[in-house]
Design an enzyme around this catalytic site. Sequence first.
Site, PDB file in Angstrom:
ATOM      1  CB  SER A  38      12.611  -7.823 -11.855  1.00 46.09           C
ATOM      2  OG  SER A  38      14.004  -7.909 -12.049  1.00 46.09           O
ATOM      3  CG  ASN A  39      15.101 -10.823 -15.501  1.00 45.94           C
ATOM      4  OD1 ASN A  39      16.125 -11.204 -14.949  1.00 45.94           O
ATOM      5  ND2 ASN A  39      15.062  -9.726 -16.253  1.00 45.94           N
ATOM      6  CG  HIS A  40      13.617 -16.040 -11.753  1.00 47.90           C
ATOM      7  ND1 HIS A  40      13.363 -15.897 -10.415  1.00 47.90           N
ATOM      8  CD2 HIS A  40      12.457 -16.441 -12.310  1.00 47.90           C
ATOM      9  CE1 HIS A  40      12.112 -16.217 -10.167  1.00 47.90           C
ATOM     10  NE2 HIS A  40      11.529 -16.549 -11.316  1.00 47.90           N
ATOM     11  CB  ALA A  83      18.306 -10.861 -17.680  1.00 46.49           C
TER      12      ALA A  83
END
Length: 226
Positions: free
Chosen positions: A33-35, A100
């Site tokens: 995943s991402n932030h 995102a």
Amino acid sequence: ELLAPGKGAFAGKHIVITAGPTREAIDPVRYLSNHSSGKMGYALATQALRAGAQVTLVTGPTQLTPPKGAKLVAVESAEEMLAAVEEAVSADDIFIACAAVADYRLARVAEQKIKKQDGATQLELVRTPDILSTIAHRAKPPVCVGFAAETQDVARYAADKLKRKKLTLIAANDVSDKSIGFNSDDNAMTLFWHDADGELQRRDLGRAPKAQIADAILTQLHELQT
Ligand code: CTP
Ligand code: CA
């Protein structure tokens, strides 16, 4: 000074917004995943509701309270997000892709928890669908708005995405500045669009709370549509 769209600016309009990160499963207990916090997408949903729109918020996992009045569709992976957007959005709508989205997913999701072994390992990754580009390239596309998070050459990459993805408007930010963007309550964006003569136009929004940035994006979009 950043303007808000008028109270009824989007009355009768359906706006579909993606927000947050996606999660791509590795095995039953792990993911890529991402932030992304989802704050920008949720702010857009809130301000769009205030401007009179009907809002569908297609969201990846976030810690946020959904805005009252939005139709919430919770998803995890990029493929689930695409399916939800495909179902929600039609030609008369506005589609704002703020999520995102992971660019890659695992080629194979392990059915059981992967056990560690001695030495290094590798994950095989394959591309996820580009949700925004898929929707914008429909025979009868909705009005499409994108975001571009860049760490260098912001204007060049953003203008390229505007054109390549066939967007009406793109909001770009420099994510190399750690104090704003992803998990912050503030953002600093530059909007890019093509005028009636096909000339690239830009507007710097400067640093502001995400609610004000959202208002400025909606105001610019409203101007482009009238
Ligand atoms: N986007 C999307 N689906 C994807 C990837 C991106 O809908 N699979 C959307 C994002 O929501 C954003 C825009 O496309 O509105 C640009 O995302 P970004 O990650 O900046 O660009 P990419 O096209 O993925 O290119 P790169 O990450 O290589 O810069
Ligand atoms: Ca990407």
